[in-house]
Write a protein that holds these residues in place. Sequence first.
Motif, PDB file in Angstrom:
ATOM      1  N   ARG A  80       0.861  -1.181   0.000  1.00  0.00           N
ATOM      2  CA  ARG A  80       0.000   0.000   0.000  1.00  0.00           C
ATOM      3  C   ARG A  80       0.893   1.225   0.000  1.00  0.00           C
ATOM      4  O   ARG A  80       1.829   1.322   0.798  1.00  0.00           O
ATOM      5  CB  ARG A  80      -0.920   0.008   1.224  1.00  0.00           C
ATOM      6  CG  ARG A  80      -1.914  -1.142   1.274  1.00  0.00           C
ATOM      7  CD  ARG A  80      -2.706  -1.113   2.570  1.00  0.00           C
ATOM      8  NE  ARG A  80      -3.485   0.105   2.695  1.00  0.00           N
ATOM      9  CZ  ARG A  80      -3.992   0.546   3.855  1.00  0.00           C
ATOM     10  NH1 ARG A  80      -3.791  -0.127   4.971  1.00  0.00           N
ATOM     11  NH2 ARG A  80      -4.713   1.647   3.896  1.00  0.00           N
ATOM     12  N   ALA A 101      -1.356  -2.671  -5.989  1.00  0.00           N
ATOM     13  CA  ALA A 101      -2.817  -2.805  -6.032  1.00  0.00           C
ATOM     14  C   ALA A 101      -3.531  -1.698  -5.272  1.00  0.00           C
ATOM     15  O   ALA A 101      -4.603  -1.252  -5.675  1.00  0.00           O
ATOM     16  CB  ALA A 101      -3.235  -4.170  -5.488  1.00  0.00           C
ATOM     17  N   GLU A 102      -2.942  -1.236  -4.172  1.00  0.00           N
ATOM     18  CA  GLU A 102      -3.556  -0.177  -3.378  1.00  0.00           C
ATOM     19  C   GLU A 102      -2.647   1.038  -3.405  1.00  0.00           C
ATOM     20  O   GLU A 102      -1.638   1.089  -2.708  1.00  0.00           O
ATOM     21  CB  GLU A 102      -3.811  -0.646  -1.953  1.00  0.00           C
ATOM     22  CG  GLU A 102      -4.849  -1.760  -1.866  1.00  0.00           C
ATOM     23  CD  GLU A 102      -5.264  -2.035  -0.435  1.00  0.00           C
ATOM     24  OE1 GLU A 102      -5.579  -1.069   0.291  1.00  0.00           O
ATOM     25  OE2 GLU A 102      -5.263  -3.204  -0.048  1.00  0.00           O
ATOM     26  N   GLU A 124      -6.423  -1.189 -10.429  1.00  0.00           N
ATOM     27  CA  GLU A 124      -7.873  -1.062 -10.568  1.00  0.00           C
ATOM     28  C   GLU A 124      -8.483  -0.251  -9.432  1.00  0.00           C
ATOM     29  O   GLU A 124      -9.575   0.289  -9.566  1.00  0.00           O
ATOM     30  CB  GLU A 124      -8.518  -2.456 -10.632  1.00  0.00           C
ATOM     31  CG  GLU A 124      -8.321  -3.165 -11.956  1.00  0.00           C
ATOM     32  CD  GLU A 124      -8.898  -2.389 -13.134  1.00  0.00           C
ATOM     33  OE1 GLU A 124     -10.027  -1.896 -13.023  1.00  0.00           O
ATOM     34  OE2 GLU A 124      -8.209  -2.266 -14.158  1.00  0.00           O
ATOM     35  N   SER A 125      -7.788  -0.154  -8.317  1.00  0.00           N
ATOM     36  CA  SER A 125      -8.321   0.582  -7.164  1.00  0.00           C
ATOM     37  C   SER A 125      -8.185   2.093  -7.317  1.00  0.00           C
ATOM     38  O   SER A 125      -8.792   2.855  -6.556  1.00  0.00           O
ATOM     39  CB  SER A 125      -7.582   0.151  -5.889  1.00  0.00           C
ATOM     40  OG  SER A 125      -6.196   0.469  -5.978  1.00  0.00           O
ATOM     41  N   THR A 127      -8.766   5.781  -8.191  1.00  0.00           N
ATOM     42  CA  THR A 127      -9.965   6.553  -8.533  1.00  0.00           C
ATOM     43  C   THR A 127      -9.654   7.964  -9.027  1.00  0.00           C
ATOM     44  O   THR A 127     -10.497   8.587  -9.667  1.00  0.00           O
ATOM     45  CB  THR A 127     -10.919   6.656  -7.326  1.00  0.00           C
ATOM     46  OG1 THR A 127     -10.234   7.288  -6.236  1.00  0.00           O
ATOM     47  CG2 THR A 127     -11.397   5.266  -6.889  1.00  0.00           C
ATOM     48  N   PRO A 146      -8.092   2.451 -15.193  1.00  0.00           N
ATOM     49  CA  PRO A 146      -8.900   1.544 -14.366  1.00  0.00           C
ATOM     50  C   PRO A 146     -10.386   1.772 -14.600  1.00  0.00           C
ATOM     51  O   PRO A 146     -10.826   2.901 -14.847  1.00  0.00           O
ATOM     52  CB  PRO A 146      -8.503   1.936 -12.937  1.00  0.00           C
ATOM     53  CG  PRO A 146      -7.218   2.680 -13.051  1.00  0.00           C
ATOM     54  CD  PRO A 146      -7.243   3.345 -14.380  1.00  0.00           C
TER      55      PRO A 146
END
Length: 267
Positions: A80, A101-102, A124-125, A127, A146
């Motif tokens: 993260r 991923a994060e 994909e996470s 935003t 994403p």
Amino acid sequence: MKQIALISLFILALAVFSASARTVVIGPETSRIEAFRYGGTAAPDTLRILPRGDAPLEVEEYAFWEGRALRAIEFPPECRVHIREGAFRGCGGLRKIILPAECVLDGQYIFSDCFSLEEILLPESLTVIPPHTFSYCISLKSILFPKGLKRIGNNAFSECRALGEVWIPDSVTELESYAFSECIELREARLPANGAMLGELLFSGCRNLKVLIEPSPEVPTLDCDSFLFEPDEANLYRSCCLKVLPEAMGGYRHAHAWSRFKTITSL
């Protein structure tokens, strides 16, 4: 004797190369990389992040600013990370980045002026792509957004001169001004199909844009009652084809800004 001298010079060159090619390892005990910590000549050749616990790694403002020696960033997939303004701005040696991923991008100019960057893989996470995140990444050839992306900030990809195609997912409800300005090799772009307001002059300077796809049944308005191209770029309305849904063609042909396109065809 000449052969021995040449061998000695070769060994010396290897030693110098090894000394300059540094790897910085960020272990799980490190919670943050301080602002300006590895900027300029302090930048390593490789940044390796080791797996850590639940707390994100904080990469603070301009931590690697103008670290031209930096060639690779290795994030473990499960890591993260919170990357702040200008953290990797001017890292001209970076060619590829795979974000974990994060990942949160927080602040402007995070990867701006990374002149050699050809590929960036976004999780994909993600935003939000903040303003100027990839501006002046002149070697960036493609970008896959994403599916849950919500916002692309102003000038996020301006001056990405090698970018040839852009497909923006329908999840994006904030596409801000000048997002793809001066992408001179951009030939095809697809806008979101959600009817949300668009930023002004999104494609100003995109002189090779040939196809613009707008699949929204509701005609979007443009911020500040503006246009897609600069006022002196009337030729782009002639050379670029606007593609819309068959049932929406009438609306686009009579709408402010969109009606300027000389060719409007159905998808």
